[in-house]
Design a protein around this motif. Structure first.
Motif, PDB file in Angstrom:
ATOM      1  N   SER A  48     -41.278  64.566 -73.077  1.00 20.10           N
ATOM      2  CA  SER A  48     -42.692  64.870 -72.869  1.00 20.10           C
ATOM      3  C   SER A  48     -43.179  64.205 -71.596  1.00 20.10           C
ATOM      4  O   SER A  48     -42.558  63.265 -71.085  1.00 20.10           O
ATOM      5  CB  SER A  48     -43.555  64.451 -74.059  1.00 20.10           C
ATOM      6  N   GLY A  49     -44.288  64.731 -71.083  1.00 18.71           N
ATOM      7  CA  GLY A  49     -44.866  64.198 -69.851  1.00 18.71           C
ATOM      8  C   GLY A  49     -46.333  63.903 -70.046  1.00 18.71           C
ATOM      9  O   GLY A  49     -47.000  64.522 -70.880  1.00 18.71           O
ATOM     10  N   ILE A  50     -46.810  62.939 -69.282  1.00 16.97           N
ATOM     11  CA  ILE A  50     -48.234  62.584 -69.363  1.00 16.97           C
ATOM     12  C   ILE A  50     -48.699  62.141 -67.976  1.00 16.97           C
ATOM     13  O   ILE A  50     -47.979  61.439 -67.272  1.00 16.97           O
ATOM     14  CB  ILE A  50     -48.476  61.522 -70.468  1.00 16.97           C
ATOM     15  N   GLN A  51     -49.909  62.586 -67.614  1.00 14.62           N
ATOM     16  CA  GLN A  51     -50.398  62.301 -66.263  1.00 14.62           C
ATOM     17  C   GLN A  51     -50.919  60.870 -66.130  1.00 14.62           C
ATOM     18  O   GLN A  51     -51.623  60.394 -67.026  1.00 14.62           O
ATOM     19  CB  GLN A  51     -51.557  63.237 -65.934  1.00 14.62           C
ATOM     20  N   PRO A  52     -50.611  60.208 -65.017  1.00 15.32           N
ATOM     21  CA  PRO A  52     -51.070  58.833 -64.842  1.00 15.32           C
ATOM     22  C   PRO A  52     -52.555  58.714 -64.496  1.00 15.32           C
ATOM     23  O   PRO A  52     -53.184  57.726 -64.855  1.00 15.32           O
ATOM     24  CB  PRO A  52     -50.218  58.309 -63.684  1.00 15.32           C
ATOM     25  N   THR A  53     -53.116  59.705 -63.818  1.00 14.44           N
ATOM     26  CA  THR A  53     -54.507  59.555 -63.378  1.00 14.44           C
ATOM     27  C   THR A  53     -55.484  59.906 -64.497  1.00 14.44           C
ATOM     28  O   THR A  53     -55.197  60.734 -65.357  1.00 14.44           O
ATOM     29  CB  THR A  53     -54.780  60.442 -62.156  1.00 14.44           C
ATOM     30  N   GLY A  54     -56.637  59.264 -64.459  1.00 14.69           N
ATOM     31  CA  GLY A  54     -57.647  59.496 -65.497  1.00 14.69           C
ATOM     32  C   GLY A  54     -57.413  58.540 -66.642  1.00 14.69           C
ATOM     33  O   GLY A  54     -56.273  58.291 -67.032  1.00 14.69           O
ATOM     34  N   LYS A  55     -58.508  57.977 -67.173  1.00 11.20           N
ATOM     35  CA  LYS A  55     -58.365  57.029 -68.282  1.00 11.20           C
ATOM     36  C   LYS A  55     -57.863  57.761 -69.515  1.00 11.20           C
ATOM     37  O   LYS A  55     -58.351  58.841 -69.843  1.00 11.20           O
ATOM     38  CB  LYS A  55     -59.730  56.389 -68.578  1.00 11.20           C
ATOM     39  N   LYS A  56     -56.913  57.173 -70.202  1.00 16.46           N
ATOM     40  CA  LYS A  56     -56.326  57.842 -71.365  1.00 16.46           C
ATOM     41  C   LYS A  56     -57.240  57.698 -72.589  1.00 16.46           C
ATOM     42  O   LYS A  56     -57.795  56.630 -72.846  1.00 16.46           O
ATOM     43  CB  LYS A  56     -54.948  57.250 -71.659  1.00 16.46           C
ATOM     44  N   THR A  57     -57.375  58.776 -73.325  1.00 17.50           N
ATOM     45  CA  THR A  57     -58.341  58.835 -74.429  1.00 17.50           C
ATOM     46  C   THR A  57     -57.665  58.770 -75.807  1.00 17.50           C
ATOM     47  O   THR A  57     -56.442  58.852 -75.919  1.00 17.50           O
ATOM     48  CB  THR A  57     -59.130  60.160 -74.388  1.00 17.50           C
ATOM     49  N   LEU A  58     -58.533  58.700 -76.811  1.00 16.26           N
ATOM     50  CA  LEU A  58     -58.065  58.778 -78.200  1.00 16.26           C
ATOM     51  C   LEU A  58     -57.367  60.120 -78.445  1.00 16.26           C
ATOM     52  O   LEU A  58     -56.444  60.207 -79.258  1.00 16.26           O
ATOM     53  CB  LEU A  58     -59.282  58.622 -79.123  1.00 16.26           C
ATOM     54  N   GLY A  59     -57.790  61.167 -77.741  1.00 23.07           N
ATOM     55  CA  GLY A  59     -57.109  62.468 -77.815  1.00 23.07           C
ATOM     56  C   GLY A  59     -55.676  62.351 -77.325  1.00 23.07           C
ATOM     57  O   GLY A  59     -54.736  62.854 -77.959  1.00 23.07           O
ATOM     58  N   ASN A  60     -55.487  61.668 -76.213  1.00 21.02           N
ATOM     59  CA  ASN A  60     -54.128  61.445 -75.703  1.00 21.02           C
ATOM     60  C   ASN A  60     -53.301  60.661 -76.709  1.00 21.02           C
ATOM     61  O   ASN A  60     -52.107  60.905 -76.868  1.00 21.02           O
ATOM     62  CB  ASN A  60     -54.146  60.642 -74.386  1.00 21.02           C
ATOM     63  N   TYR A  61     -53.948  59.714 -77.366  1.00 19.84           N
ATOM     64  CA  TYR A  61     -53.220  58.934 -78.365  1.00 19.84           C
ATOM     65  C   TYR A  61     -52.730  59.854 -79.482  1.00 19.84           C
ATOM     66  O   TYR A  61     -51.566  59.816 -79.880  1.00 19.84           O
ATOM     67  CB  TYR A  61     -54.107  57.812 -78.952  1.00 19.84           C
ATOM     68  N   VAL A  88     -46.040  61.852 -65.183  1.00 19.86           N
ATOM     69  CA  VAL A  88     -45.961  62.994 -64.265  1.00 19.86           C
ATOM     70  C   VAL A  88     -46.910  62.830 -63.068  1.00 19.86           C
ATOM     71  O   VAL A  88     -47.900  63.537 -62.925  1.00 19.86           O
ATOM     72  CB  VAL A  88     -46.158  64.341 -65.006  1.00 19.86           C
ATOM     73  N   ASP A  89     -46.530  61.915 -62.184  1.00 21.08           N
ATOM     74  CA  ASP A  89     -47.361  61.654 -61.011  1.00 21.08           C
ATOM     75  C   ASP A  89     -47.440  62.853 -60.060  1.00 21.08           C
ATOM     76  O   ASP A  89     -48.442  63.057 -59.378  1.00 21.08           O
ATOM     77  CB  ASP A  89     -46.893  60.377 -60.290  1.00 21.08           C
ATOM     78  N   LEU A  90     -46.401  63.684 -60.033  1.00 18.90           N
ATOM     79  CA  LEU A  90     -46.456  64.862 -59.147  1.00 18.90           C
ATOM     80  C   LEU A  90     -47.516  65.858 -59.637  1.00 18.90           C
ATOM     81  O   LEU A  90     -48.080  66.602 -58.846  1.00 18.90           O
ATOM     82  CB  LEU A  90     -45.091  65.565 -59.080  1.00 18.90           C
ATOM     83  N   HIS A  91     -47.779  65.854 -60.940  1.00 15.88           N
ATOM     84  CA  HIS A  91     -48.829  66.734 -61.460  1.00 15.88           C
ATOM     85  C   HIS A  91     -50.219  66.240 -61.056  1.00 15.88           C
ATOM     86  O   HIS A  91     -51.149  67.029 -60.933  1.00 15.88           O
ATOM     87  CB  HIS A  91     -48.762  66.812 -62.990  1.00 15.88           C
ATOM     88  N   SER A  92     -50.341  64.924 -60.878  1.00 12.76           N
ATOM     89  CA  SER A  92     -51.667  64.347 -60.627  1.00 12.76           C
ATOM     90  C   SER A  92     -52.254  64.698 -59.265  1.00 12.76           C
ATOM     91  O   SER A  92     -53.442  64.542 -59.051  1.00 12.76           O
ATOM     92  CB  SER A  92     -51.610  62.821 -60.761  1.00 12.76           C
ATOM     93  N   ILE A  93     -51.425  65.163 -58.345  1.00  8.90           N
ATOM     94  CA  ILE A  93     -51.947  65.458 -56.999  1.00  8.90           C
ATOM     95  C   ILE A  93     -52.540  66.869 -56.895  1.00  8.90           C
ATOM     96  O   ILE A  93     -52.970  67.275 -55.827  1.00  8.90           O
ATOM     97  CB  ILE A  93     -50.857  65.275 -55.910  1.00  8.90           C
ATOM     98  N   THR A  94     -52.560  67.594 -58.020  1.00 11.82           N
ATOM     99  CA  THR A  94     -53.040  68.979 -57.966  1.00 11.82           C
ATOM    100  C   THR A  94     -54.567  69.071 -57.989  1.00 11.82           C
ATOM    101  O   THR A  94     -55.124  70.130 -57.759  1.00 11.82           O
ATOM    102  CB  THR A  94     -52.452  69.815 -59.129  1.00 11.82           C
TER     103      THR A  94
END
Ligand code: AMP
Ligand code: TRP
Length: 347
Positions: A11-24, A45-51
């Motif tokens: 699985s992948g998860i984006q580094p940017t943006g504060k992570k929420t209870l939804g992400n949990y 997935v830092d490459l996804h964060s630049i989009t």
């Protein structure tokens, strides 16, 4: 070493943006559960964060934040491979190769693209092709299972289509992955606007609970959660109402069933119920926050763990990429092989 008796998990998860209870609920919680049963890879997935618009200095920091959070929520570097996408160059290469078997029309139907591009002045091409990069992430690892929240269903479907099209066109190369979705809590909704999913980018500060929020901030957010025009503490997920969302949240936080919670709070007032939900989330998140602070303080160790993870990831991803080039008919770079040198990667 790969263990063939266990399903491969990715699985992948984006580094940017504060992570929420939804992400949990849709992410972290499921990563830990699947880590126990599979041969697991978790990718920042830092490459996804630049989009979308982002700050380069922030990207660096948030990559380490997320690494610390992944370990704080229970991933074990001995059991799972945790790494950053940009450290394994096969991801960027696979995305280009797979774009040849991805349908432009299907990309245009992605609801996340529509949501994230709406009202923006500048829409990057990367935001449009983002699901191709995600398909590559998954397929490079010959993945069986992908633990994700409901909002990623459509992207996973696209990854499956891409795998099948590639296999059909160029010969059997990829395993076709399946999604793993939570039974409860696959889509946690905004506390202020329960018809919208809880999200870092689209929710208000009061509508989203962040994993690293202080106990007081968490209590306040639940106290002011919307329950308007509903009748009692009843579960009705179709109504997309605040109370059902709160029941799901409490079930995620405590591990208790919705039925059990309804039996306890069915006759309680909203005030009492909301307070209990808030308390259950404080109990869930407080120890995670403490572990996060401790792990985040040691940057060198986080960097070391990511380097070890990237090395393990390359050993699995590179042979798949090699096979893709080969099946697609690219001339082989034989010189290196003749002299016994490996393809230079990740330099
Ligand atoms: P992201 O932060 O967008 O990279 O998402 C990481 C993971 O969290 C993905 O598997 C998402 O499906 C999941 N996720 C994000 N928001 C929610 C939500 N509100 N409810 C449940 N899962 C979510
Ligand atoms: N697109 C996913 C999200 O926004 C993140 C992601 C990227 C992902 N690559 C992945 C999830 C591979 C699962 C598998 O949440």
């Amino acid at each position: 070493m790969t263990d063939n008796s266990k399903p491969r998990v990715f699985s992948g998860i984006q580094p940017t943006g504060k992570k929420t209870l939804g992400n949990y609920s849709g992410g972290f919680r499921q990563y830990v559960q699947t880590q126990a049963t599979g041969d697991a890879f978790f990718c920042i997935v830092d490459l996804h964060s630049i989009t979308v618009d982002y700050d380069p200095a922030d990207l660096r920091e948030s990559t380490l934040d997320l690494a610390a959070l992944l370990f704080a929520t229970g991933l074990d570097s001995e059991k799972s491979t945790v790494f950053a996408q940009s450290h394994v160059s096969a991801h960027a290469e696979a995305a280009w190769l797979l774009s040849a078997v991805t349908s432009y029309g299907q990309l245009g139907r992605m609801t996340q693209f529509k949501d994230k591009s709406e009202g923006r002045e500048f829409i990057s091409a990367g935001l449009f092709t983002y699901p191709v990069l995600m398909a590559g992430d998954i397929l490079l690892y010959q993945t069986d299972l992908v633990p994700i929240g409901d909002d990623q269903r459509q992207h996973l479907e696209l990854a499956r289509d891409v795998a099948e099209r590639f296999n059909f066109r160029f010969g059997e190369t990829f395993r076709v992955p399946s999604g793993v979705f939570p039974e409860v809590g696959g889509r946690i909704m905004d506390l202020q606007e329960p018809t919208k999913k809880m999200s870092t980018t689209l929710s208000s500060e009061q509508g989203a609970v962040y994993i690293t929020d202080t106990p007081d901030a968490i209590r306040k957010k639940f106290k002011s959660a919307v329950t308007d025009s509903e009748r009692g503490v009843r579960y009705d997920p179709e109504a997309k109402a605040g109370v059902s969302n709160l029941l799901e949240i409490m079930s995620v936080a405590t591990g208790r069933s919705i039925d059990d919670l309804q039996a306890e709070f069915g006759d309680a007032g909203y005030g009492t119920f909301k307070e209990a939900v808030g308390e259950s989330v404080v109990e869930l998140l407080a120890p995670i926050r403490e572990r996060f602070e401790a792990l985040r303080a040691d940057e060198r160790e986080l960097q070391r763990l990511l380097a070890v993870g990237a090395e393990k990831a390359r050993r699995v991803a590179d042979p798949t990429l090699e096979q893709m080039y080969d099946r697609m008919g690219f001339a082989k770079a034989t010189a290196g092989r003749l002299f016994g040198a490996a393809r230079p990667r990740g330099l």
